[in-house]
Design a protein around this motif. Structure first.
Motif, PDB file in Angstrom:
ATOM      1  N   PHE A 146     -15.439 115.770  -9.924  1.00  0.00           N
ATOM      2  CA  PHE A 146     -15.256 116.680  -8.791  1.00  0.00           C
ATOM      3  C   PHE A 146     -13.806 116.776  -8.337  1.00  0.00           C
ATOM      4  N   THR A 184     -15.617 118.735 -21.315  1.00  0.00           N
ATOM      5  CA  THR A 184     -15.568 119.322 -19.976  1.00  0.00           C
ATOM      6  C   THR A 184     -14.942 118.417 -18.925  1.00  0.00           C
ATOM      7  N   ASN A 258      -6.235 117.829 -18.716  1.00  0.00           N
ATOM      8  CA  ASN A 258      -6.536 118.815 -17.679  1.00  0.00           C
ATOM      9  C   ASN A 258      -7.323 118.157 -16.552  1.00  0.00           C
ATOM     10  N   SER A 259      -7.528 118.902 -15.496  1.00  0.00           N
ATOM     11  CA  SER A 259      -8.270 118.381 -14.354  1.00  0.00           C
ATOM     12  C   SER A 259      -9.743 118.244 -14.715  1.00  0.00           C
ATOM     13  N   ASN A 260     -10.495 117.705 -13.801  1.00  0.00           N
ATOM     14  CA  ASN A 260     -11.913 117.446 -14.057  1.00  0.00           C
ATOM     15  C   ASN A 260     -12.750 117.810 -12.836  1.00  0.00           C
ATOM     16  N   ILE A 261     -13.341 119.024 -12.870  1.00  0.00           N
ATOM     17  CA  ILE A 261     -14.187 119.433 -11.744  1.00  0.00           C
ATOM     18  C   ILE A 261     -15.644 119.031 -11.956  1.00  0.00           C
ATOM     19  N   PRO A 263     -19.004 116.562 -12.414  1.00  0.00           N
ATOM     20  CA  PRO A 263     -19.381 115.340 -11.685  1.00  0.00           C
ATOM     21  C   PRO A 263     -19.089 114.071 -12.485  1.00  0.00           C
TER      22      PRO A 263
ATOM     23  N   PHE B 151     -10.348 126.503 -11.145  1.00  0.00           N
ATOM     24  CA  PHE B 151     -11.217 127.172 -10.168  1.00  0.00           C
ATOM     25  C   PHE B 151     -12.382 126.217  -9.939  1.00  0.00           C
ATOM     26  N   TYR B 152     -12.561 125.775  -8.721  1.00  0.00           N
ATOM     27  CA  TYR B 152     -13.663 124.851  -8.454  1.00  0.00           C
ATOM     28  C   TYR B 152     -15.010 125.583  -8.615  1.00  0.00           C
ATOM     29  N   TRP B 153     -16.078 124.836  -8.757  1.00  0.00           N
ATOM     30  CA  TRP B 153     -17.425 125.390  -8.877  1.00  0.00           C
ATOM     31  C   TRP B 153     -17.722 126.363  -7.740  1.00  0.00           C
ATOM     32  N   LYS B 224     -21.089 118.143  -3.345  1.00  0.00           N
ATOM     33  CA  LYS B 224     -21.162 117.370  -4.590  1.00  0.00           C
ATOM     34  C   LYS B 224     -22.592 117.020  -4.988  1.00  0.00           C
ATOM     35  N   MET B 227     -24.240 120.049  -6.531  1.00  0.00           N
ATOM     36  CA  MET B 227     -23.697 120.316  -7.859  1.00  0.00           C
ATOM     37  C   MET B 227     -24.183 119.285  -8.872  1.00  0.00           C
ATOM     38  N   SER B 228     -24.237 118.029  -8.449  1.00  0.00           N
ATOM     39  CA  SER B 228     -24.713 116.994  -9.371  1.00  0.00           C
ATOM     40  C   SER B 228     -26.148 117.295  -9.793  1.00  0.00           C
ATOM     41  N   ILE B 231     -26.259 120.268 -12.219  1.00  0.00           N
ATOM     42  CA  ILE B 231     -25.712 119.920 -13.528  1.00  0.00           C
ATOM     43  C   ILE B 231     -26.610 118.917 -14.244  1.00  0.00           C
ATOM     44  N   ILE B 236     -23.790 121.639 -18.655  1.00  0.00           N
ATOM     45  CA  ILE B 236     -22.625 122.513 -18.542  1.00  0.00           C
ATOM     46  C   ILE B 236     -22.412 123.182 -19.889  1.00  0.00           C
ATOM     47  N   GLY B 256     -17.049 127.541 -12.943  1.00  0.00           N
ATOM     48  CA  GLY B 256     -15.736 127.054 -12.541  1.00  0.00           C
ATOM     49  C   GLY B 256     -14.934 126.775 -13.793  1.00  0.00           C
ATOM     50  N   SER B 257     -13.720 126.305 -13.621  1.00  0.00           N
ATOM     51  CA  SER B 257     -12.932 125.939 -14.798  1.00  0.00           C
ATOM     52  C   SER B 257     -11.899 124.889 -14.424  1.00  0.00           C
ATOM     53  N   ASN B 258     -11.579 124.049 -15.398  1.00  0.00           N
ATOM     54  CA  ASN B 258     -10.536 123.053 -15.197  1.00  0.00           C
ATOM     55  C   ASN B 258      -9.172 123.695 -15.358  1.00  0.00           C
TER      56      ASN B 258
END
Lengths: 309, 309
Positions: A146, A184, A258-261, A263, B151-153, B224, B227-228, B231, B236, B256-258
């Motif tokens: 997240f 991911t 890269n980032s990790n959105i 969970p 871009f967050y979820w 969170k 979303m958890s 998912i 994903i 979303g995307s990292n």
């Protein structure tokens, strides 16, 4: 195999960085594999060739399931430990205050101390570096789910040389993955072949750079043109894989993530082994050395050898 | 097939968000596929079933190579166009000032205007939404290399409903990928099945939220735990694939995307089709509607039908 003689350190800086106003690509002056004997090597000939060519290698099935469970449990309990959370060795995420990394875990934690000295790891490090070794740095990276932030491209050696005074490219990292990593959750990305080129970066290092750089690197960052060239030549390999996989990589291999959105956290245990003949000196940059818990200086202790007598 | 009658909008809000102090999961009250006839459908039965189940679908080989080249060229020339750069429709990256998105491209650019109305796309949108359609929003996303941010979820519908006043889940997006996307350059991630649950988000929307939210979403963000759960149920899926692939997805599919530290941009052309019977009303949230270029309101123009007579 006998430990090689201590080599005098170079007076001249073969790997200048953060000095010039333009970035520069410098050919590596050092070997990648420092041992020649193949008999009794802890890696196969193919593995050695792959590491030499790409600057990294994945090692699977080193640890048993029960060893991995203990490591994961220990990692989790350290994250929730208020004493650990308040130590200077602990770095939190910029926004969420969640633990991002804990340094010097081989000293703070008995289990991780034992693993750092595990003969299975030490033998590989000694073979590649052709010398007895010590732990230059260790850390746990939590990379929480997240919103775990990215690590921009960097060569560890550029920092260790400039900020810590590591003379030569004679160190390596082992990242032991403590979560399953897929495409991911912001896996480590490596640039094959990049270890053979040193990217001299632009810009002076500010004072106390490490306080911020461990959250977000802004100096000692390779320029876009150099990165494009390295990636054009070598591509990008993603270190995905099951829990327990060891990503072994040269100190000068370009890497980032890269980032990790998602969970799913992407956690790993990280050891940097340096050759005993390559102990840090005064930094090659213009700032005082970073704290001991980030780069060993006073507390250098050779690990019990697994290869040398 | 005849266009269905205009449906009166609901008075009650079936999809409240940013209203309660706790997040809530609400079951979708609307169909996913609004047409029943399979004969002459622009999608196969398997594709329709997949879209219904997962909330998204990949369509390949819709555009010819020469069509794609023209789109790529047009996209690049828009990015370098100083007039475009200074328009309010253009959003830049927070740090680098590079162009992140350009909105209303179907109005600003002739080619993208034609593609928005392309009968191959309109037929699919009309079939799924069971109605004639118009463009609620269009944009080019550049996602530049070397640091394009995440871009967050989010569920688009949550925003379109709360901030734009879109009454029902009867809209869809088509993202036409204009770069090859692999696992390293921050590809779109979708949560299969998430379109069947509405996550009511916590927190009031601040004034002029869109000015910041287009750079980094901070309100209308799913919690969170929700979303958890989504998912855990659906997993994903990463929308990687060759240039030209269309990612077709329901307005309520979580995605979303990292971030993207690679040199490779991840660009796409993005159209949101809304059912004509689902025109926006006053926002369901407590702020005035967003500007016209982000959500059509005054300028709603039905596209030439490809399915209905």
């Amino acid at each position: 195999m006998a430990a090689p003689q201590y080599q005098p350190k170079f007076e001249q800086d073969d790997y200048p960085s953060r000095t010039f106003s333009e970035p520069m690509l410098i050919r590596r002056h050092d070997p990648v594999i420092y041992s020649n004997e193949i008999d009794n090597a802890p890696l196969s000939e193919a593995q050695i060739a792959e590491y030499e060519k790409n600057g990294f290698l994945f090692l699977d099935d080193i640890f048993s399931e029960s060893e991995l469970s203990s490591m994961v449990a220990e990692m989790q309990s350290m994250r929730d430990d208020q004493d650990i959370k308040s130590r200077e060795e602990t770095v939190t995420e910029r926004s969420s205050k969640e633990v991002r990394s804990v340094f010097a875990v081989h000293q703070l934690n008995e289990l991780f101390g034992r693993i750092a000295e595990d003969p299975r790891l030490v033998a590989v490090a000694e073979y590649i570096l052709g010398d007895r070794v010590y732990v230059h740095q260790s850390r746990l990276n939590y990379k929480p789910g997240f919103g775990g932030k990215e690590f921009y491209w960097h060569s560890d050696f550029e920092t260790w040389h400039t900020e810590d005074g590591m003379p030569r490219m004679r160190a390596l990292s082992m990242s032991i993955t403590l979560t399953d990593n897929d495409d991911t959750n912001g896996p480590l990305m490596l640039v094959p072949g990049s270890h053979k080129t040193y990217v001299s970066c632009v810009g002076e290092t500010p004072k106390n750079h490490h306080v911020l750089s461990l959250k977000k690197q802004e100096f000692g960052v390779p320029d876009k043109a150099s990165m494009s060239e390295l990636i054009e030549q070598g591509g990008i390999v993603t270190a995905t894989g099951p829990i327990g996989r060891i990503v072994l990589f040269d100190c000068n291999t370009m890497h980032g993530s890269n980032s990790n959105i998602t969970p799913i956290p992407r956690s790993n245990l990280f050891f940097v082994y340096n050759a005993l003949s390559n102990k840090v000196t005064q930094p090659f940059g213009h700032q005082p050395p970073r704290p001991e818990y980030i780069g060993a200086r006073q507390s250098i202790r050779p690990l019990k050898s697994a290869l040398f007598k």
